[in-house]
Design a protein around this motif. Structure first.
Motif, PDB file in Angstrom:
ATOM      1  N   UNK A 168       7.376  27.122  16.922  1.00  0.00           N
ATOM      2  CA  UNK A 168       8.665  26.446  17.041  1.00  0.00           C
ATOM      3  C   UNK A 168       8.533  24.978  17.393  1.00  0.00           C
ATOM      4  N   UNK A 169       7.389  24.601  17.992  1.00  0.00           N
ATOM      5  CA  UNK A 169       7.149  23.205  18.349  1.00  0.00           C
ATOM      6  C   UNK A 169       5.649  22.998  18.525  1.00  0.00           C
ATOM      7  N   UNK A 170       5.256  21.895  19.105  1.00  0.00           N
ATOM      8  CA  UNK A 170       3.845  21.568  19.229  1.00  0.00           C
ATOM      9  C   UNK A 170       3.107  22.262  20.350  1.00  0.00           C
TER      10      UNK A 170
ATOM     11  N   UNK B 286       3.134  15.640   1.161  1.00  0.00           N
ATOM     12  CA  UNK B 286       2.065  14.669   0.964  1.00  0.00           C
ATOM     13  C   UNK B 286       1.194  14.509   2.198  1.00  0.00           C
ATOM     14  N   UNK B 287       1.731  14.861   3.349  1.00  0.00           N
ATOM     15  CA  UNK B 287       0.972  14.662   4.575  1.00  0.00           C
ATOM     16  C   UNK B 287      -0.146  15.688   4.756  1.00  0.00           C
ATOM     17  N   UNK B 288      -0.090  16.818   4.065  1.00  0.00           N
ATOM     18  CA  UNK B 288      -1.095  17.861   4.280  1.00  0.00           C
ATOM     19  C   UNK B 288      -2.508  17.378   3.950  1.00  0.00           C
ATOM     20  N   UNK B 289      -2.771  16.824   2.758  1.00  0.00           N
ATOM     21  CA  UNK B 289      -4.129  16.329   2.506  1.00  0.00           C
ATOM     22  C   UNK B 289      -4.555  15.256   3.498  1.00  0.00           C
TER      23      UNK B 289
ATOM     24  N   UNK C  79       5.757  22.920  10.280  1.00  0.00           N
ATOM     25  CA  UNK C  79       5.642  21.566   9.758  1.00  0.00           C
ATOM     26  C   UNK C  79       4.220  21.041   9.953  1.00  0.00           C
ATOM     27  N   UNK C  80       3.679  20.323   8.973  1.00  0.00           N
ATOM     28  CA  UNK C  80       2.347  19.730   9.144  1.00  0.00           C
ATOM     29  C   UNK C  80       2.256  18.825  10.375  1.00  0.00           C
TER      30      UNK C  80
ATOM     31  N   UNK D 131      -2.407  26.438   7.570  1.00  0.00           N
ATOM     32  CA  UNK D 131      -1.730  26.272   6.275  1.00  0.00           C
ATOM     33  C   UNK D 131      -0.233  26.141   6.485  1.00  0.00           C
ATOM     34  N   UNK D 132       0.197  24.921   6.795  1.00  0.00           N
ATOM     35  CA  UNK D 132       1.616  24.650   7.046  1.00  0.00           C
ATOM     36  C   UNK D 132       2.435  24.645   5.762  1.00  0.00           C
ATOM     37  N   UNK D 133       3.746  24.604   5.947  1.00  0.00           N
ATOM     38  CA  UNK D 133       4.624  24.455   4.786  1.00  0.00           C
ATOM     39  C   UNK D 133       4.810  22.966   4.487  1.00  0.00           C
TER      40      UNK D 133
END
Length: 326
Positions: free
Chosen positions: A202-204, A280-283, A235-236, A259-261
């Motif tokens: 749910x959060x960090x 785009x932030x995943x890579x 989230x990434x 493996x985030x969405x």
């Protein structure tokens, strides 16, 4: 099963996971929203669509593909498809068979120089996915269930996936620490089976039921059969903080699985809400996750083959460059 997995894990390079199987199926025009079986219904109605989706992820560079069984269960198939218990078990096992058929085709078509072929992870989603009421995002159902209840629910699914020959089991999007305890205990009943355990968060700092991610990692550390613990379908932007919060707790025998969405938000009534955020932030962020100890990296919902291809180019390229520099 274990020997194939060990062969991969002796390398310094990460394993690239696939993306959202349902996302790719919907991209091909298949309607899944609102179906209590989600993509698992296609195991019966359109298995070829599943084979093709797996194949596209393999072409994009995935080292591991995950079966179309996240929302599959014996009870679910019996309830929503009016099939026998035997047929329900066959359908669950077919998830592994279809993935393996796609791997075989990929290896045959590409004739890779490497001796190893991609791995198949048998997907096991949370009990809340069966309930189909949004509770898979909160884990609230676990408050009314015992660990034994949860073990009894998951046992048939794991048994089918293991019997069908999955290379490992993916316990994924788990929102509840109690459910995680049940899965860790249940895994001991399948001593020859390896798995990873990934949580929705749910959060960090916390998984979806509000428990600290650090406590979730401590639960994972009880198992000698887990090869990785981590997060998925969040989230990434949350991943680095989550991994950092528990970095000192990670067992030497495990790595992180991440493996985030896409970073978009899910609404149970409206579906995915696009708010300008992209995958785009995943890579880009994956390099940081690797430095934190992530060995299995990929994407979840809203992540397609093109994103996986970009991720592979980023990570495998960086690994090759680093190896050349040594």
């Amino acid at each position: 099963m274990a020997s194939r997995l060990r062969a991969y894990m002796t390398d310094n390079e990460p394993l690239i996971l696939d993306g959202g199987l349902a996302t790719e199926l919907e991209a091909q025009g298949i309607h899944l929203q609102g179906d209590p079986l989600w993509s698992a219904r296609l195991l019966h109605t359109n298995p070829q669509a599943i084979r093709e989706a797996h194949y596209r992820f393999l072409l994009s560079g995935a080292d591991v593909i995950t079966t179309a069984t996240y929302q599959a269960s014996i009870t679910g198939f019996i309830t929503h498809m009016d099939v026998s218990s035997e047929t329900a078990r066959e359908l669950l096992m077919s998830g592994v068979h279809l993935a393996k058929e796609s791997v075989k085709r990929f290896v045959s078509d590409s004739r890779p120089t490497e001796q190893r072929s991609p791995l198949v992870a048998g997907s096991v989603g949370p009990y809340g996915a069966f309930l189909h009421n949004g509770s898979e995002y909160t884990g609230v159902y676990a408050e009314e269930m015992s660990i034994e209840d949860l073990k009894a629910w998951h046992q048939p699914q794991i048994g089918c996936l293991a019997a069908a020959g999955a290379d490992l089991i993916a316990f994924e999007t788990i929102p509840s620490i109690k459910e995680a305890e049940a899965l860790v205990e249940l895994l001991r009943e399948f001593p020859n089976t390896k798995a990873w355990l990934s949580f929705s968060c749910k959060d960090g700092m916390c998984i979806s039921d509000g428990s600290l991610f650090t406590d979730a990692v401590k639960i994972a550390n009880r198992s000698t059969q887990l090869v990785a613990v981590g997060v998925n379908c969040c989230s990434p932007a949350l991943v680095e903080r989550l991994l950092d919060s528990a970095g000192s707790l990670l067992s030497p025998d495990m790595s992180w699985v991440v493996y985030p969405n896409s970073g978009e938000e899910w609404d149970t009534e409206q579906g995915w809400l696009t708010s300008g955020k992209t995958s785009a932030s995943i890579p880009k962020l994956s390099h940081t996750w690797m430095k934190q100890g992530a060995f299995l990296i990929g994407g979840c919902c809203r992540i397609g083959p093109a994103h996986v291809k970009e991720l592979r180019q980023q990570l495998k390229g960086s690994c090759t460059s680093a190896a050349s520099a040594v």
